[in-house]
Design a protein around this motif. Structure first.
Motif, PDB file in Angstrom:
ATOM      1  N   ALA A  70       0.849  -1.125   0.086  1.00 24.26           N
ATOM      2  CA  ALA A  70       0.018  -0.192  -0.014  1.00 24.26           C
ATOM      3  C   ALA A  70       0.832   1.320   0.000  1.00 24.26           C
ATOM      4  O   ALA A  70       0.532   2.514  -0.485  1.00 24.26           O
ATOM      5  N   ALA A  71       2.091   1.157   0.352  1.00 25.60           N
ATOM      6  CA  ALA A  71       2.888   2.248   0.527  1.00 25.60           C
ATOM      7  C   ALA A  71       3.232   2.697  -1.197  1.00 25.60           C
ATOM      8  O   ALA A  71       3.429   4.041  -1.119  1.00 25.60           O
ATOM      9  N   ASP A  72       2.852   1.769  -2.104  1.00 28.06           N
ATOM     10  CA  ASP A  72       3.482   2.302  -3.337  1.00 28.06           C
ATOM     11  C   ASP A  72       2.181   2.160  -4.280  1.00 28.06           C
ATOM     12  O   ASP A  72       2.172   2.656  -5.202  1.00 28.06           O
ATOM     13  N   ASP A  73       1.137   1.340  -3.610  1.00 27.99           N
ATOM     14  CA  ASP A  73       0.014   1.312  -4.532  1.00 27.99           C
ATOM     15  C   ASP A  73      -1.237   1.442  -3.899  1.00 27.99           C
ATOM     16  O   ASP A  73      -1.801   0.772  -2.654  1.00 27.99           O
ATOM     17  N   SER A  74      -2.133   2.409  -4.057  1.00 26.81           N
ATOM     18  CA  SER A  74      -3.338   2.586  -3.350  1.00 26.81           C
ATOM     19  C   SER A  74      -4.252   1.590  -3.210  1.00 26.81           C
ATOM     20  O   SER A  74      -5.309   1.594  -2.453  1.00 26.81           O
ATOM     21  N   ARG A  75      -4.357   0.748  -4.192  1.00 27.98           N
ATOM     22  CA  ARG A  75      -5.251  -0.286  -4.455  1.00 27.98           C
ATOM     23  C   ARG A  75      -5.418  -1.334  -3.178  1.00 27.98           C
ATOM     24  O   ARG A  75      -6.274  -1.777  -2.800  1.00 27.98           O
ATOM     25  N   PHE A  76      -4.105  -1.300  -2.400  1.00 33.08           N
ATOM     26  CA  PHE A  76      -4.022  -2.139  -1.460  1.00 33.08           C
ATOM     27  C   PHE A  76      -4.654  -1.455  -0.091  1.00 33.08           C
ATOM     28  O   PHE A  76      -4.307  -2.110   0.977  1.00 33.08           O
ATOM     29  N   ASP A  77      -4.903  -0.149  -0.231  1.00 33.03           N
ATOM     30  CA  ASP A  77      -5.370   0.360   1.004  1.00 33.03           C
ATOM     31  C   ASP A  77      -6.473  -0.329   1.833  1.00 33.03           C
ATOM     32  O   ASP A  77      -6.752  -0.348   3.226  1.00 33.03           O
ATOM     33  N   ILE A  78      -7.407  -0.716   0.836  1.00 30.78           N
ATOM     34  CA  ILE A  78      -8.749  -1.562   1.182  1.00 30.78           C
ATOM     35  C   ILE A  78      -8.095  -2.925   2.117  1.00 30.78           C
ATOM     36  O   ILE A  78      -8.837  -3.402   3.010  1.00 30.78           O
ATOM     37  N   ASN A  79      -7.078  -3.457   1.670  1.00 34.69           N
ATOM     38  CA  ASN A  79      -6.814  -4.797   2.029  1.00 34.69           C
ATOM     39  C   ASN A  79      -5.970  -4.376   3.671  1.00 34.69           C
ATOM     40  O   ASN A  79      -6.413  -5.236   4.466  1.00 34.69           O
ATOM     41  N   VAL A  80      -5.224  -3.465   3.717  1.00 35.68           N
ATOM     42  CA  VAL A  80      -4.882  -2.866   4.970  1.00 35.68           C
ATOM     43  C   VAL A  80      -6.175  -2.800   5.960  1.00 35.68           C
ATOM     44  O   VAL A  80      -5.765  -3.340   7.136  1.00 35.68           O
ATOM     45  N   GLN A  81      -6.933  -2.036   5.616  1.00 42.96           N
ATOM     46  CA  GLN A  81      -8.226  -1.727   6.517  1.00 42.96           C
ATOM     47  C   GLN A  81      -8.956  -2.877   6.996  1.00 42.96           C
ATOM     48  O   GLN A  81      -9.264  -3.021   8.171  1.00 42.96           O
ATOM     49  N   GLN A  82      -9.253  -3.965   6.127  1.00 37.36           N
ATOM     50  CA  GLN A  82      -9.795  -5.247   6.371  1.00 37.36           C
ATOM     51  C   GLN A  82      -9.075  -6.010   7.141  1.00 37.36           C
ATOM     52  O   GLN A  82      -9.474  -6.567   8.189  1.00 37.36           O
ATOM     53  N   LEU A  83      -7.627  -6.019   6.995  1.00 38.98           N
ATOM     54  CA  LEU A  83      -6.934  -6.914   7.667  1.00 38.98           C
ATOM     55  C   LEU A  83      -6.586  -6.488   9.215  1.00 38.98           C
ATOM     56  O   LEU A  83      -6.483  -7.326  10.137  1.00 38.98           O
ATOM     57  N   GLU A  84      -6.475  -5.178   9.262  1.00 41.06           N
ATOM     58  CA  GLU A  84      -6.613  -4.521  10.745  1.00 41.06           C
ATOM     59  C   GLU A  84      -7.947  -4.789  11.406  1.00 41.06           C
ATOM     60  O   GLU A  84      -7.910  -5.039  12.605  1.00 41.06           O
ATOM     61  N   ALA A  85      -8.805  -4.783  10.674  1.00 39.96           N
ATOM     62  CA  ALA A  85     -10.194  -4.994  11.552  1.00 39.96           C
ATOM     63  C   ALA A  85     -10.124  -6.266  11.975  1.00 39.96           C
ATOM     64  O   ALA A  85     -10.998  -6.612  13.052  1.00 39.96           O
ATOM     65  N   VAL A  86      -9.532  -7.507  11.499  1.00 41.81           N
ATOM     66  CA  VAL A  86      -9.719  -8.897  11.744  1.00 41.81           C
ATOM     67  C   VAL A  86      -8.668  -9.211  12.689  1.00 41.81           C
ATOM     68  O   VAL A  86      -8.595 -10.304  12.994  1.00 41.81           O
ATOM     69  N   LEU A  87      -7.585  -8.267  12.871  1.00 42.90           N
ATOM     70  CA  LEU A  87      -6.442  -8.581  13.531  1.00 42.90           C
ATOM     71  C   LEU A  87      -6.660  -9.043  15.077  1.00 42.90           C
ATOM     72  O   LEU A  87      -7.115  -8.124  15.828  1.00 42.90           O
ATOM     73  N   PRO A  88      -6.242 -10.121  15.353  1.00 41.17           N
ATOM     74  CA  PRO A  88      -6.523 -10.633  16.925  1.00 41.17           C
ATOM     75  C   PRO A  88      -5.675  -9.691  17.975  1.00 41.17           C
ATOM     76  O   PRO A  88      -4.659  -9.209  17.388  1.00 41.17           O
ATOM     77  N   PRO A  89      -6.050  -9.440  19.058  1.00 44.55           N
ATOM     78  CA  PRO A  89      -5.351  -8.655  20.092  1.00 44.55           C
ATOM     79  C   PRO A  89      -4.195  -9.142  20.545  1.00 44.55           C
ATOM     80  O   PRO A  89      -4.056 -10.627  20.566  1.00 44.55           O
ATOM     81  N   ASP A  90      -3.107  -8.750  20.756  1.00 46.14           N
ATOM     82  CA  ASP A  90      -1.695  -9.116  21.400  1.00 46.14           C
ATOM     83  C   ASP A  90      -2.237 -10.100  22.721  1.00 46.14           C
ATOM     84  O   ASP A  90      -2.797  -9.255  23.610  1.00 46.14           O
TER      85      ASP A  90
END
Length: 207
Positions: free
Chosen positions: A79-99
């Motif tokens: 996503a740092a070089d391609d904005s198409r992956f911004d949605i990927n980052v957002q959705q992955l952060e939403a399902v990321l389990p807590p540490d």
């Protein structure tokens, strides 16, 4: 989408284009823009995601499961070089389990995932000896090698060499005498019946 998954096992772009009656590029763009709604929360989420390697589109159920932490790091770098992956980052952060903290990790002695080197370091520290060697044999089997002096030093007070108790193969039968013994442990007297005979009268000689 379901038809293609059933036929190909993946979201093959050319097959998607044939089913949808459009070009492969248009089929790809339409699926990436499609959204589904969560009936419980009302939130919208993508049906598919752009893959990291440029291959076929990835269904959301597959992309948002598994090692999402490592996948998030890859998506952030893309996503740092391609904005198409911004949605990927957002959705992955939403399902990321807590540490979880180290105190929440249960590591019982003998767990196979610990490894022999960790168990060996633990025993060497507890026994204060660098001569202890530990190796994992597979399954629930471990092999621990140490000099006798170290083994005795690590044994609790009063503990000796392990002893094995051997059971006889057949139960011991009690003898008739032992079975009839009295509670005091003495043998009961034997009663005998005696029959007395009457003396026969002597015959006098006749003259």
């Amino acid at each position: 989408m379901a038809i293609v998954m059933e036929q190909k096992g993946t979201l093959d772009t050319n097959t998607l284009a044939q089913v949808m009656g459009v070009t492969p590029q248009v089929a790809r763009e339409r699926l990436l823009a499609a959204r589904s709604t969560d009936p419980e929360t009302g939130d919208e989420y993508p049906l598919v995601f752009e893959p990291h390697n440029g291959g076929d589109l990835v269904p959301a159920a597959d992309y948002l499961s598994g090692n999402v932490r490592a996948r998030l790091e890859e998506a952030q770098a893309l996503a740092a070089d391609d904005s198409r992956f911004d949605i990927n980052v957002q959705q992955l952060e939403a399902v990321l389990p807590p540490d979880i903290t180290p105190g929440e990790i249960d590591a019982p002695m003998g767990a196979a995932w610990l490894g022999g080197d960790i168990v060996q370091a633990f025993l060497r520290d507890k026994l204060n000896s660098d001569t202890v060697r530990v190796s994992y044999q597979g399954g629930s089997l471990w092999k621990v090698d140490a000099p006798d002096g170290v083994k005795k030093a690590g044994s609790p007070p009063g503990s000796g060499a392990p002893t094995t108790t051997r059971r006889s193969s057949s139960p011991k039968r009690s003898s008739p005498t032992a079975a009839s013994a009295s509670p005091t442990g003495t043998r009961p007297e034997r009663r005998t019946s005696m029959r007395t005979r009457r003396p026969r009268p002597r015959r006098r000689p006749t003259s």
